[in-house]
Design a protein around this motif. Structure first.
Motif, mmCIF file in Angstrom:
data_model
loop_
_atom_site.group_PDB
_atom_site.id
_atom_site.type_symbol
_atom_site.label_atom_id
_atom_site.label_comp_id
_atom_site.label_asym_id
_atom_site.label_seq_id
_atom_site.Cartn_x
_atom_site.Cartn_y
_atom_site.Cartn_z
ATOM 1 N N ALA A 254 -47.488 -16.493 -54.404
ATOM 2 C CA ALA A 254 -46.995 -17.345 -56.467
ATOM 3 C C ALA A 254 -47.410 -17.212 -56.974
ATOM 4 C CB ALA A 254 -47.214 -18.762 -55.278
ATOM 5 N N PHE A 255 -47.082 -17.022 -58.007
ATOM 6 C CA PHE A 255 -47.904 -16.964 -59.121
ATOM 7 C C PHE A 255 -48.701 -17.917 -59.650
ATOM 8 C CE2 PHE A 255 -44.661 -13.592 -60.574
ATOM 9 C CZ PHE A 255 -46.012 -12.721 -60.430
ATOM 10 N N ASP A 256 -49.799 -18.471 -59.507
ATOM 11 C CA ASP A 256 -50.619 -18.888 -60.386
ATOM 12 C C ASP A 256 -50.839 -19.407 -61.803
ATOM 13 O OD1 ASP A 256 -51.793 -22.258 -59.832
ATOM 14 O OD2 ASP A 256 -53.963 -20.605 -59.788
ATOM 15 N N ARG A 257 -49.904 -20.170 -62.327
ATOM 16 C CA ARG A 257 -50.157 -20.558 -63.732
ATOM 17 C C ARG A 257 -50.900 -21.009 -64.370
ATOM 18 N NH1 ARG A 257 -44.559 -21.100 -62.697
ATOM 19 N NH2 ARG A 257 -43.555 -19.095 -62.366
ATOM 20 N N LEU A 258 -51.509 -20.362 -65.596
ATOM 21 C CA LEU A 258 -52.865 -21.823 -66.660
ATOM 22 C C LEU A 258 -51.659 -22.637 -67.448
ATOM 23 C CD1 LEU A 258 -55.240 -18.559 -67.082
ATOM 24 C CD2 LEU A 258 -54.978 -20.413 -65.517
ATOM 25 N N PRO A 259 -52.287 -23.698 -67.311
ATOM 26 C CA PRO A 259 -51.649 -24.592 -68.469
ATOM 27 C C PRO A 259 -50.713 -23.624 -69.679
ATOM 28 C CG PRO A 259 -53.733 -25.418 -67.587
ATOM 29 C CD PRO A 259 -53.371 -24.150 -67.848
ATOM 30 N N SER A 260 -51.861 -22.592 -70.073
ATOM 31 C CA SER A 260 -51.332 -21.809 -71.414
ATOM 32 C C SER A 260 -50.178 -21.489 -70.645
ATOM 33 C CB SER A 260 -52.772 -21.256 -72.315
ATOM 34 O OG SER A 260 -53.107 -20.522 -71.234
ATOM 35 N N GLN A 261 -49.634 -20.911 -70.290
ATOM 36 C CA GLN A 261 -48.905 -19.686 -69.776
ATOM 37 C C GLN A 261 -47.665 -20.976 -69.629
ATOM 38 O OE1 GLN A 261 -50.819 -17.600 -66.638
ATOM 39 N NE2 GLN A 261 -51.237 -16.251 -67.437
ATOM 40 N N ASN A 262 -46.840 -20.751 -70.641
ATOM 41 C CA ASN A 262 -45.009 -21.242 -70.163
ATOM 42 C C ASN A 262 -44.287 -20.350 -69.422
ATOM 43 O OD1 ASN A 262 -42.838 -22.574 -70.800
ATOM 44 N ND2 ASN A 262 -42.507 -22.115 -72.525
ATOM 45 N N ALA A 263 -44.440 -20.824 -68.258
ATOM 46 C CA ALA A 263 -42.990 -19.801 -67.381
ATOM 47 C C ALA A 263 -42.007 -19.833 -67.914
ATOM 48 C CB ALA A 263 -42.818 -21.005 -65.881
ATOM 49 N N GLY A 264 -41.330 -19.828 -69.374
ATOM 50 C CA GLY A 264 -40.304 -19.826 -69.908
ATOM 51 C C GLY A 264 -40.163 -19.050 -70.335
ATOM 52 N N SER A 265 -41.706 -18.235 -71.042
ATOM 53 C CA SER A 265 -41.593 -17.847 -72.324
ATOM 54 C C SER A 265 -40.762 -16.298 -71.797
ATOM 55 C CB SER A 265 -42.728 -17.404 -72.467
ATOM 56 O OG SER A 265 -43.530 -17.200 -71.727
#
Length: 225
Positions: A57-68
């Motif tokens: 699973a992708f572990d997104r950082l707070p700065s990474q917007n999943a919908g961008s």
């Protein structure tokens, strides 16, 4: 006979170099140079011996917007490469075996062939500027590269572009249960043109040879589709 000024000698040398480069380009058979790119891969750590790829699973950082759009394109490119080496997307992060953090950036850097002092003739004995003078302007998402924004050098010498494109991508594998960082892969392509459309190729290059990834640096030639 009057002495020819150094500035005119320099201009003649530049003209000769420019004509030689154009002649060489004209003789490239079938434009073969445009059907492949060179990619530099740096691997830190190693995939655990005998451990299967498993679910991710992708572990997104707070700065990474999943919908961008940028994040969607980044994850889609990485997913293709991960699936090719045996990983399977988990239903949720809680059901994943490994978490994958992604990073990406694209910048413009001063061409290594550009005039180091644009607009000023090189004098005899002139010294080129140090490597860290390579001006750049960057955008990116994720971790690992320290991207920022800066100025872009505009101009050129006899048709030579002043800037090259540099694109970097990163994969960081983390054990979901222990949170141990397993292996980190950094991939870079630099050329006169580097598009985000190359992302699947960059991730494929980074994961080539999986699970037998060797720590260190390697150069890979990638065929364009």
């Amino acid at each position: 006979m009057p002495r020819v000024p150094d500035v005119f000698r320099t201009d003649r040398r530049r003209w000769a170099l420019g004509l030689t480069a154009m002649a060489a380009a004209a003789w490239l058979p079938g434009c073969a140079a445009f059907k492949q790119i060179g990619v530099d891969v740096v691997t830190f750590g190693a995939w655990p011996d005998k451990r299967p790829p498993g679910r991710y699973a992708f572990d997104r950082l707070p700065s990474q917007n999943a919908g961008s759009p940028e994040q969607v394109q980044l994850e889609a490119a990485a997913a293709q490469a991960l699936q090719r080496v045996g990983f399977v997307a988990a239903d949720s992060a809680a059901r994943a075996d490994v978490l994958v953090q992604l990073g990406w950036g694209r910048s413009q850097v001063l061409s290594p062939f550009a005039d180091p002092w644009p607009g000023r003739p090189l004098r005899s004995g002139a010294v080129a500027p140090p490597p860290d003078r390579r001006a750049h302007a960057s955008v990116g998402v994720g971790v690992g590269f320290g991207f920022g924004r800066g100025g872009i050098g505009i101009g050129g010498t006899f048709g030579e572009p002043q800037t090259y494109d540099r694109q970097q991508a990163q994969l960081l594998f983390i054990d979901r249960v222990s949170r141990d960082k397993l292996v980190e892969i950094q991939v870079q392509h630099e050329g006169r043109y580097s598009s985000a459309d190359f992302l699947p190729l960059l991730f494929d290059a980074g994961l080539s040879g999986f699970p037998g990834l060797q720590a260190g640096t390697r150069h890979i030639t990638v065929q364009l589709p």
